[in-house]
Design an enzyme around this catalytic site. Structure first.
Site, PDB file in Angstrom:
ATOM      1  N   ASP A  54       0.566  -1.595   0.015  1.00  0.00           N
ATOM      2  CA  ASP A  54       0.491   0.414   0.133  1.00  0.00           C
ATOM      3  C   ASP A  54       1.244   1.255  -0.409  1.00  0.00           C
ATOM      4  O   ASP A  54      -0.100   2.347  -0.268  1.00  0.00           O
ATOM      5  CB  ASP A  54      -1.435   0.256   1.453  1.00  0.00           C
ATOM      6  N   TYR A 138     -10.475  -0.880   1.900  1.00  0.00           N
ATOM      7  CA  TYR A 138      -9.742  -0.457   2.792  1.00  0.00           C
ATOM      8  C   TYR A 138      -9.633   0.862   3.623  1.00  0.00           C
ATOM      9  O   TYR A 138      -9.266   1.770   2.459  1.00  0.00           O
ATOM     10  CB  TYR A 138      -8.624  -1.613   3.045  1.00  0.00           C
TER      11      TYR A 138
HETATM   12 CU   LIG Z   1      -8.365  -7.161   6.005  1.00  0.00          CU
END
Ligand SMILES: [Cu+2]
Length: 402
Positions: A54, A138
């Site tokens: 990320d 997320y």
């Molecule tokens: Cu997760």
């Protein structure tokens, strides 16, 4: 301290100092989230390619939220703006990327005098410096918490939407995911975070030791351990970058202590220190012979310690080209890390087996690590946090005396 912000790491904390009754003592030169790695466990194509860095690939800073002034941080809040580059390379101001506020964190210390029934209680008021990144599905809430007893916490909340996919009627996750809704598979995955901690505990020259709590020494019945209940604190100074490749050991209560050999504590006669308390993290479940492994080889250990180098900022290397910590340390395993300018790299995280309750939006899960003074001060540094007043305790009086 000072704070900074960049596209790859997001929030960066610089020059953390503690004003110790008039003497400003340095603690950390620079602290940042240097990488994140989210590997998925489903071997069926195309999911074998599903593993994300990320920070190095997306940039948690580029993925930052402009914070909601009413809900992301509440109370007396200060927001910082930053300037990032957009995809055309042009400078662009982003508003409210970091919030700074204080919040109540429960009891800081308390004691009730068992004879008088009077209590002295102080509340913990922590300083929170927060940013939030939405990386695709997320959402990560990253917060540095600074407490009045000198403790520093890096706290990550995971929320947002699971990465799911649609299953054919009667198809199953085949042992690599959870059904979270009819025909919806939430695949098993791991979330890892790498903190880069450029330490300067009471000065620039530091050493690092593992501190374990272990039984003994001595067999039961021996003169040094006749009743077999002895246990001790085993401190191992890590002398080289090769030796410093270490893992968590919850069964040994392992912490890592950063010390300054130049600064000896007047009571303990040992160097003053600051300890890293880890999270009970799982290991990376990728196999060593996986073709993906070389890119994530820095995850093979929880802690690495390297001598400071200007160009060593990211654990997997600047370009994530199978470089980084394994290459730097492998090149010179005997590199000295004792009594010198050192950088600690600490990996922690969790394995996520999705639940039905994580769908359609996931209530927060969190992981955190603590950095605490370890024989650094001469007493509890939070004694000066004023107890509002002495208050009567509500304890049950079990004594027959009056
Ligand atoms: Cu997760």
């Amino acid at each position: 301290m000072r704070i900074g912000f960049n596209g790859r790491e997001g929030l960066v904390i610089h020059n953390v100092n503690y004003n110790d009754t008039g003497t400003v003592r340095p603690l950390f030169y620079r602290m940042s989230l240097a990488e994140m790695f989210i590997p998925y466990g489903d071997p069926r194509p195309p999911y074998h390619r599903k593993h994300v860095f990320d920070s190095g690939q997306y940039g948690v800073g580029f993925s930052t939220n402009s914070l909601n002034a009413q809900l992301d941080c509440i109370g007396e809040v200060h927001f910082f703006n930053t300037v990032l580059n957009n995809k055309d390379g042009e400078a662009q101001e982003v508003e409210r990327v970091v919030c700074v506020h204080e919040e109540d964190a429960g009891i800081l210390w308390k004691h009730t005098d068992y004879r008088t029934g009077k209590s002295s209680i102080t509340r913990s008021q922590r300083l929170a410096i927060t940013f939030i990144a939405t990386v695709g599905n997320y959402d990560y809430v990253f917060a540095w918490h600074f407490y009045q007893d000198g403790s520093i916490e890096f706290h990550v909340k995971l929320t947002g939407i699971l990465s799911t996919h649609l299953l054919a009627v009667n198809a199953t996750p085949a042992g690599h995911g959870s059904i979270v809704f009819p025909q919806i598979n939430g695949q098993y995955h791991q979330h890892f975070f790498c903190l880069r901690l450029d330490a300067e505990i009471d000065g620039n020259q530091n050493s690092v030791a593992t501190s374990d709590v272990v039984p003994g020494p001595g067999e039961t019945g021996s003169t040094i351990n006749p009743y077999g209940q002895a246990f001790t604190n085993e401190r191992t100074t890590l002398r080289t970058a090769g030796q410093a490749r270490t893992k968590i050991a919850p069964e040994r209560s392992r912490t890592w202590v950063i010390t300054n050999p130049q600064s000896v504590h007047p009571y303990t006669k040992q160097p003053v220190g600051w300890k890293l308390m880890p999270w009970a993290s799982p290991p990376l479940l990728l196999r060593n012979d996986s073709p993906i492994h070389p890119q994530a080889e820095w995850m093979d250990f929880n802690t690495w310690v390297t001598p400071y180098h200007d160009d060593q900022m990211f654990p997997g290397g600047y370009y994530l080209n199978n470089s980084g910590l394994p290459e730097w340390v492998g090149r010179d395993e005997n590199a000295n890390i004792e009594n010198t300018d050192v950088v600690l790299w600490h990996n922690f995280g969790l394995s996520h087996v999705p639940r039905v309750e994580d769908f359609p939006v996931m209530p927060e899960e969190h992981v955190s690590i603590m950095l605490k003074p370890y024989n650094f001060f001469k007493e509890n540094p939070a004694l000066d946090v004023r107890a509002p007043h002495f208050v009567p305790s509500q304890n049950f009086n079990w004594s027959s005396e009056k």
